[in-house]
Scaffold this motif. Structure first.
Motif: not given
Length: 89
Positions: A35-45, A73-83
């Motif tokens: 998961w990434y926030n609006s600035t592109g920073q990864e959110l860590h578990s 944004t959530c990103k996987g290996l091939k796909y991504m989804q935006y909220y």
């Protein structure tokens, strides 16, 4: 877009003080979801505080604040989804 297929874009409206959970579903990708926030920073578990990500692809915001609005944004290996999240004050 990094060569990843965008599966969907969702817009959501939240109220201040609520707890909200989002689930990332990326066509058979159950691991390596980030998961990434609006600035592109990864959110860590392992991050402490109100915003948390989990291995099952979910993302939770505890006690929503106005500043939580934006695109996640959530990103996987091939796909991504935006909220895109809007917060009602």
């Amino acid at each position: 877009m990094e060569g990843k297929e965008v599966l969907q874009t969702e817009k959501m409206v939240m109220a201040i003080g609520t707890k909200e959970t989002f689930r990332c579903i990326l066509k058979n990708e159950t691991t390596l979801i980030r998961w990434y926030n609006s600035t592109g920073q990864e959110l860590h578990s392992e991050s402490a505080g109100r915003i948390k990500t989990f291995r099952n692809g979910t993302f939770t915001i505890e006690s929503v604040k106005l500043s939580d609005g934006g695109t996640y944004t959530c990103k996987g290996l091939k796909y991504m989804q935006y909220y895109t999240i809007y917060v009602n004050g």
